[in-house]
Write an enzyme that holds these catalytic residues in place. Structure first.
Site, PDB file in Angstrom:
ATOM      1  N   SER A  35      -7.949  -4.753  10.344  1.00 12.33           N
ATOM      2  CA  SER A  35      -8.281  -5.510  11.585  1.00 12.33           C
ATOM      3  C   SER A  35      -7.869  -7.248  10.823  1.00 12.33           C
ATOM      4  O   SER A  35      -7.972  -8.110  11.832  1.00 12.33           O
ATOM      5  CB  SER A  35      -9.669  -5.606  11.964  1.00 12.33           C
ATOM      6  OG  SER A  35      -9.646  -4.384  12.693  1.00 12.33           O
ATOM      7  N   ILE A  50       0.763  -1.238  -0.065  1.00 13.41           N
ATOM      8  CA  ILE A  50      -0.056  -0.120  -0.030  1.00 13.41           C
ATOM      9  C   ILE A  50       0.858   1.339   0.154  1.00 13.41           C
ATOM     10  O   ILE A  50       0.485   2.229  -0.531  1.00 13.41           O
ATOM     11  CB  ILE A  50      -1.019   0.289   1.275  1.00 13.41           C
ATOM     12  CG1 ILE A  50      -2.356   1.023   0.956  1.00 13.41           C
ATOM     13  CG2 ILE A  50      -0.290   0.281   2.554  1.00 13.41           C
ATOM     14  CD1 ILE A  50      -3.501   0.763   1.604  1.00 13.41           C
ATOM     15  N   TYR A  77      -4.885  -7.910  14.340  1.00 11.43           N
ATOM     16  CA  TYR A  77      -6.136  -7.882  15.144  1.00 11.43           C
ATOM     17  C   TYR A  77      -6.991  -9.065  14.861  1.00 11.43           C
ATOM     18  O   TYR A  77      -8.105  -9.064  15.675  1.00 11.43           O
ATOM     19  CB  TYR A  77      -6.624  -6.540  14.852  1.00 11.43           C
ATOM     20  CG  TYR A  77      -6.002  -5.285  15.536  1.00 11.43           C
ATOM     21  CD1 TYR A  77      -4.917  -5.342  16.426  1.00 11.43           C
ATOM     22  CD2 TYR A  77      -6.685  -4.246  15.534  1.00 11.43           C
ATOM     23  CE1 TYR A  77      -4.418  -4.364  17.085  1.00 11.43           C
ATOM     24  CE2 TYR A  77      -6.176  -2.896  16.115  1.00 11.43           C
ATOM     25  CZ  TYR A  77      -5.009  -3.288  16.893  1.00 11.43           C
ATOM     26  OH  TYR A  77      -4.368  -1.996  17.730  1.00 11.43           O
ATOM     27  N   ASP A 102       0.876  -0.524   9.509  1.00 10.75           N
ATOM     28  CA  ASP A 102       1.195   0.628  10.278  1.00 10.75           C
ATOM     29  C   ASP A 102       2.725   0.841  10.061  1.00 10.75           C
ATOM     30  O   ASP A 102       3.183   2.071   9.780  1.00 10.75           O
ATOM     31  CB  ASP A 102       0.652   0.334  11.713  1.00 10.75           C
ATOM     32  CG  ASP A 102       0.592   1.788  12.431  1.00 10.75           C
ATOM     33  OD1 ASP A 102       0.636   2.806  11.939  1.00 10.75           O
ATOM     34  OD2 ASP A 102       0.619   1.537  13.589  1.00 10.75           O
TER      35      ASP A 102
HETATM   36  P1  ADP Z   1      -4.718  -4.833  12.026  1.00 10.68           P
HETATM   37  O1  ADP Z   1      -3.790  -4.758  13.179  1.00 10.68           O
HETATM   38  O2  ADP Z   1      -5.759  -4.009  11.644  1.00 10.68           O
HETATM   39  O3  ADP Z   1      -5.070  -6.355  11.821  1.00 10.68           O
HETATM   40  P2  ADP Z   1      -2.387  -5.358  10.123  1.00 10.68           P
HETATM   41  O4  ADP Z   1      -1.283  -4.460   9.511  1.00 10.68           O
HETATM   42  O5  ADP Z   1      -1.579  -6.473  11.149  1.00 10.68           O
HETATM   43  O6  ADP Z   1      -3.494  -4.549  10.904  1.00 10.68           O
HETATM   44  O7  ADP Z   1      -2.678  -6.278   9.076  1.00 10.68           O
HETATM   45  C1  ADP Z   1      -4.059  -5.785   8.292  1.00 10.68           C
HETATM   46  C2  ADP Z   1      -3.711  -6.221   6.817  1.00 10.68           C
HETATM   47  O8  ADP Z   1      -2.851  -5.426   6.100  1.00 10.68           O
HETATM   48  C3  ADP Z   1      -3.419  -7.864   6.790  1.00 10.68           C
HETATM   49  O9  ADP Z   1      -4.161  -8.298   5.591  1.00 10.68           O
HETATM   50  C4  ADP Z   1      -1.856  -7.772   6.258  1.00 10.68           C
HETATM   51  O10 ADP Z   1      -1.681  -8.744   5.573  1.00 10.68           O
HETATM   52  C5  ADP Z   1      -1.745  -6.352   5.499  1.00 10.68           C
HETATM   53  N1  ADP Z   1      -0.715  -5.503   5.126  1.00 10.68           N
HETATM   54  C6  ADP Z   1       0.493  -5.748   5.925  1.00 10.68           C
HETATM   55  N2  ADP Z   1       1.557  -4.983   5.482  1.00 10.68           N
HETATM   56  C7  ADP Z   1       0.974  -4.449   4.251  1.00 10.68           C
HETATM   57  C8  ADP Z   1       1.436  -3.438   3.295  1.00 10.68           C
HETATM   58  N3  ADP Z   1       2.506  -3.112   3.218  1.00 10.68           N
HETATM   59  N4  ADP Z   1       0.449  -3.125   2.323  1.00 10.68           N
HETATM   60  C9  ADP Z   1      -0.677  -3.507   2.143  1.00 10.68           C
HETATM   61  N5  ADP Z   1      -1.330  -4.478   3.154  1.00 10.68           N
HETATM   62  C10 ADP Z   1      -0.362  -4.927   4.111  1.00 10.68           C
END
Ligand code: ADP
Length: 163
Positions: A117, A10, A121, A33
């Site tokens: 999430s 992203i 999460y 994040d």
């Molecule tokens: P949460 O704490 O809300 O679950 P996470 O970051 O652990 O947030 O995961 C939310 C989603 O984002 C998951 O599907 C994860 O695979 C995805 N994710 C992690 N890194 C990236 C990235 N760089 N770009 C897009 N999606 C990502």
């Protein structure tokens, strides 16, 4: 509004705003994040501190600069953490609805979303996808395109299957 799905990171999206799955403190974290703060650089955190001294409530959204990323803004949301018993689905759909409201406030027309999430999460992935699609479809907005960014092939396949 058009909904599109891409596989990728992203932080690299050429969009008006990227949505961050943040936490209540809004001072950075793991997963998407960490990637967003890493790619955006210290300006993202500085803006979080400046604009959100108390952080953000679960289900809510707020914007900051995107710092060094190609996007102009980050729209931070805080999804429910199932691992600590936050199972209320309306907190998850609220993230998508509030993110679109904030996008309307700042005039973002092309917005990239992660699966809120669905990582640390602990929300079941299929329902995380359904909640995203349902809410993006059902919320009146000036956003023209919501781009769901799937992190990995299996997420991409799951989302396109349910779209
Ligand atoms: P949460 O704490 O809300 O679950 P996470 O970051 O652990 O947030 O995961 C939310 C989603 O984002 C998951 O599907 C994860 O695979 C995805 N994710 C992690 N890194 C990236 C990235 N760089 N770009 C897009 N999606 C990502």
């Amino acid at each position: 509004m058009e909904i599109e799905v891409v596989e990728g990171d992203i932080t690299e999206q050429q969009v008006d705003a990227v949505v961050n799955a943040a936490n209540n403190r809004m001072r950075g974290g793991s997963g998407v994040d960490g990637a967003i703060h890493g790619a955006g650089g210290p300006e993202v955190l500085a803006d979080c501190v400046r604009r959100f001294p108390e952080g953000l409530a679960t289900g809510d959204a707020g914007w900051t600069t995107a710092g060094l990323m190609p996007a102009r803004w980050v729209i931070h949301v805080v999804g429910p953490n199932r691992n600590v018993g936050q199972t209320d689905r309306s907190l998850l759909t609220s993230c998508y609805r509030r993110a679109l409201e904030v996008a309307d406030e700042i005039g973002a027309r092309l917005v990239a979303f992660p699966l809120i999430s669905a990582g640390a999460y602990g929300w079941p992935k299929d329902d995380a996808v359904d909640a995203a699609l349902e809410t993006l479809r059902g919320t009146p907005t000036q956003v023209e395109t919501a781009r769901i960014v799937a992190f990995g092939r299996s997420s991409y396949d799951l989302i396109t299957e349910r779209l």
